[in-house]
Structure formats: structure tokens, C-alpha cells
Design a protein around this motif. Structure first.
Motif, PDB file in Angstrom:
ATOM      1  N   LEU A  48      -1.724  32.970  41.187  1.00  0.00           N
ATOM      2  CA  LEU A  48      -0.229  33.859  40.725  1.00  0.00           C
ATOM      3  C   LEU A  48      -1.017  34.801  39.717  1.00  0.00           C
ATOM      4  O   LEU A  48      -1.154  33.687  38.751  1.00  0.00           O
ATOM      5  CB  LEU A  48       1.116  32.549  40.404  1.00  0.00           C
ATOM      6  CG  LEU A  48       1.936  33.957  39.739  1.00  0.00           C
ATOM      7  CD1 LEU A  48       2.643  35.426  40.673  1.00  0.00           C
ATOM      8  CD2 LEU A  48       2.934  33.291  39.150  1.00  0.00           C
ATOM      9  N   ASP A 104      10.163  29.784  45.418  1.00  0.00           N
ATOM     10  CA  ASP A 104      10.775  30.024  46.884  1.00  0.00           C
ATOM     11  C   ASP A 104       9.968  30.110  48.004  1.00  0.00           C
ATOM     12  O   ASP A 104      10.163  29.352  49.411  1.00  0.00           O
ATOM     13  CB  ASP A 104      11.066  31.495  46.331  1.00  0.00           C
ATOM     14  CG  ASP A 104      12.211  31.762  45.397  1.00  0.00           C
ATOM     15  OD1 ASP A 104      12.641  30.744  44.857  1.00  0.00           O
ATOM     16  OD2 ASP A 104      13.172  33.060  45.542  1.00  0.00           O
ATOM     17  N   GLU A 105       8.465  31.010  47.913  1.00  0.00           N
ATOM     18  CA  GLU A 105       7.173  30.405  48.949  1.00  0.00           C
ATOM     19  C   GLU A 105       6.850  29.538  48.663  1.00  0.00           C
ATOM     20  O   GLU A 105       6.981  28.764  50.176  1.00  0.00           O
ATOM     21  CB  GLU A 105       6.437  31.094  48.206  1.00  0.00           C
ATOM     22  CG  GLU A 105       5.135  31.280  49.639  1.00  0.00           C
ATOM     23  CD  GLU A 105       4.046  32.108  48.461  1.00  0.00           C
ATOM     24  OE1 GLU A 105       2.519  31.608  48.685  1.00  0.00           O
ATOM     25  OE2 GLU A 105       3.536  33.287  49.056  1.00  0.00           O
ATOM     26  N   ASP A 159       7.858  41.618  35.842  1.00  0.00           N
ATOM     27  CA  ASP A 159       8.481  41.207  35.749  1.00  0.00           C
ATOM     28  C   ASP A 159       8.008  39.515  35.854  1.00  0.00           C
ATOM     29  O   ASP A 159       7.691  38.906  37.413  1.00  0.00           O
ATOM     30  CB  ASP A 159       9.285  41.212  37.276  1.00  0.00           C
ATOM     31  CG  ASP A 159      10.943  41.120  37.176  1.00  0.00           C
ATOM     32  OD1 ASP A 159      11.198  39.359  36.572  1.00  0.00           O
ATOM     33  OD2 ASP A 159      11.772  40.889  37.133  1.00  0.00           O
ATOM     34  N   ASP A 212       9.917  33.068  40.309  1.00  0.00           N
ATOM     35  CA  ASP A 212      10.611  32.621  41.068  1.00  0.00           C
ATOM     36  C   ASP A 212       9.868  32.724  42.630  1.00  0.00           C
ATOM     37  O   ASP A 212      10.044  32.046  43.744  1.00  0.00           O
ATOM     38  CB  ASP A 212      11.335  33.824  41.055  1.00  0.00           C
ATOM     39  CG  ASP A 212      12.462  32.415  40.049  1.00  0.00           C
ATOM     40  OD1 ASP A 212      12.480  32.159  39.870  1.00  0.00           O
ATOM     41  OD2 ASP A 212      13.750  33.770  39.292  1.00  0.00           O
ATOM     42  N   ALA A 213       9.054  33.616  43.188  1.00  0.00           N
ATOM     43  CA  ALA A 213       8.797  33.921  44.328  1.00  0.00           C
ATOM     44  C   ALA A 213       8.102  33.035  44.760  1.00  0.00           C
ATOM     45  O   ALA A 213       7.933  32.939  45.593  1.00  0.00           O
ATOM     46  CB  ALA A 213       8.333  35.481  44.211  1.00  0.00           C
ATOM     47  N   ALA A 214       6.754  33.084  43.614  1.00  0.00           N
ATOM     48  CA  ALA A 214       6.266  31.683  44.177  1.00  0.00           C
ATOM     49  C   ALA A 214       6.355  30.276  44.516  1.00  0.00           C
ATOM     50  O   ALA A 214       6.363  29.972  45.646  1.00  0.00           O
ATOM     51  CB  ALA A 214       5.103  31.677  42.578  1.00  0.00           C
ATOM     52  N   GLN A 262      10.538  36.977  37.731  1.00  0.00           N
ATOM     53  CA  GLN A 262      10.389  37.328  39.308  1.00  0.00           C
ATOM     54  C   GLN A 262       9.045  37.088  39.846  1.00  0.00           C
ATOM     55  O   GLN A 262       9.393  36.390  41.011  1.00  0.00           O
ATOM     56  CB  GLN A 262      10.472  39.254  39.307  1.00  0.00           C
ATOM     57  CG  GLN A 262      11.025  39.324  41.124  1.00  0.00           C
ATOM     58  CD  GLN A 262      11.040  40.577  41.040  1.00  0.00           C
ATOM     59  OE1 GLN A 262      11.226  41.036  40.113  1.00  0.00           O
ATOM     60  NE2 GLN A 262      11.580  40.930  42.054  1.00  0.00           N
ATOM     61  N   GLY A 263       8.611  37.398  39.288  1.00  0.00           N
ATOM     62  CA  GLY A 263       7.154  36.685  40.036  1.00  0.00           C
ATOM     63  C   GLY A 263       7.012  34.320  40.386  1.00  0.00           C
ATOM     64  O   GLY A 263       6.431  34.788  41.280  1.00  0.00           O
ATOM     65  N   THR A 268      16.664  30.561  34.717  1.00  0.00           N
ATOM     66  CA  THR A 268      15.600  30.872  36.279  1.00  0.00           C
ATOM     67  C   THR A 268      15.692  30.536  37.644  1.00  0.00           C
ATOM     68  O   THR A 268      16.757  29.395  37.366  1.00  0.00           O
ATOM     69  CB  THR A 268      14.324  30.202  35.310  1.00  0.00           C
ATOM     70  OG1 THR A 268      14.025  29.168  35.713  1.00  0.00           O
ATOM     71  CG2 THR A 268      13.533  30.655  34.514  1.00  0.00           C
TER      72      THR A 268
END
Length: 180
Positions: free
Chosen positions: A134, A149-150, A139, A145-147, A142-143, A13
Motif C-alpha cells: 500500500l 476491506d479488500e 486520503d 479502509d480500502a486495503a 480511505q486508502g 476509522t
């Protein structure tokens, strides 16, 4: 004797979900963070999330439900002072030492499409600096990862806790890469 494993077990991940550390687990198996003695039992149904190895309980495993204060434990390691932001809550762990997360594990633990999670952000001082709800998408990786990263786009964020909305249970933590 505690079975050794690293807190940064490989995961495929973008961010590494961390289990509860073996030394902390040893303490929780004696007395939890609310001061109660551990009360192991056999789970005949299985399915609950284990925070020692980041997988669901298998039917027939001997486990314990203990009170855990993840921010307090992190603050002890780092010298942070979370004050009123310190929380404790229930988590399932194996009643005896386990091997920790599977080295071949991929994805984020306890992740299923449609489940609701809070992604709570903390500063190096241990104070909440934001968070978000969230709903895990199709996916899942990806969900998350985006959270994450944000969250880590904010330079104040040192670590993130993921919790279940339904019960408020702590699921796992992710630390900023340069402070892990």
C-alpha cells in the motif's frame, strides 16, 4: 502497575488499529520476545512510532526498542499454530506504562501520504493468506479502509498486520470484527 486501557480504543476509522496490549507490554519491559532484557533510553529527537499508544515519540521521552512477535502473541491467545510464519522484529514502546491510545485519536497511526506499507493477511491458523503493498494515498484513511476491506472480503482472513516497508517494522494490527 500497568495503566489499564482497552485494546479497542475508539478510533474514527472503518477498522480499529490495535496497540500492543498492556499485559504484553509489561512482559516486553522485562524481557523482549527475543529473550533480551529491556534497555530503556531517553529519545532526545522523537518521531519514532510507539506501539503502546500508537503515536510518535515526543522529544525527551523515555522509551525502549524491543523485539516483538505479534503473530506469536496472537497465536497464544487464540490457539493458532503459525509455525514458520512467526516473525519478530523491532518496535518502540514507552519504558514505563502509559495511558495507551488517545481516546480522541482519529485516522490510522503512522500514516503519511506516499509512505509504503505492507498489509499482510493471516488465517485463523496463523498462516499468511496474502497481502499487498500500500502506497498511502492523499486520503490516508480511505486508502487503509480500502486495503482492510479488500483483506477481510476473503473469509479466510482473521487478522491483518501493517508493517513499514523500509525497516519491516510491525506498526499495528487489525482484526476481523466478528473475532476481535
Amino acid at each position: 502497575m500497568t495503566t489499564p486501557y482497552t485494546r479497542t480504543a475508539p478510533a474514527r476509522t472503518a477498522h480499529t488499529p490495535l496497540p500492543i496490549a498492556p499485559a504484553v507490554l509489561a512482559e516486553l519491559r522485562e524481557r523482549d520476545d527475543a529473550g533480551r532484557p529491556c534497555a530503556p533510553f531517553v529519545d532526545h529527537e522523537g518521531g519514532d512510532p510507539l506501539r503502546c499508544c500508537l503515536r510518535p515519540v515526543a522529544p525527551g521521552e523515555r522509551i525502549a526498542l524491543v523485539s516483538y512477535a505479534p503473530l506469536r502473541r496472537w497465536a497464544t491467545e487464540t490457539g493458532a499454530r503459525p509455525g514458520a510464519y512467526d516473525e519478530q522484529g523491532p518496535v518502540f514502546i514507552h519504558a514505563e506504562p502509559c495511558a495507551g491510545p488517545s481516546q480522541g485519536r482519529s485516522g490510522y497511526p503512522f500514516s503519511r501520504q506516499g509512505a509504503l506499507r505492507t498489509v499482510r493477511r493471516y488465517s485463523a491458523e496463523g498462516h499468511i493468506v496474502g497481502g499487498r503493498l500500500l502506497e498511502i494515498p492523499e486520503d490516508e484513511e480511505q486508502g487503509f479502509d480500502a486495503a482492510f476491506d479488500e483483506a477481510f472480503a476473503d473469509p479466510r482472513v482473521a487478522l491483518v498486520h501493517v508493517r513499514a516497508v523500509e525497516y519491516g517494522c510491525f506498526h499495528f494490527e487489525v482484526r476481523r470484527r466478528d473475532t476481535a
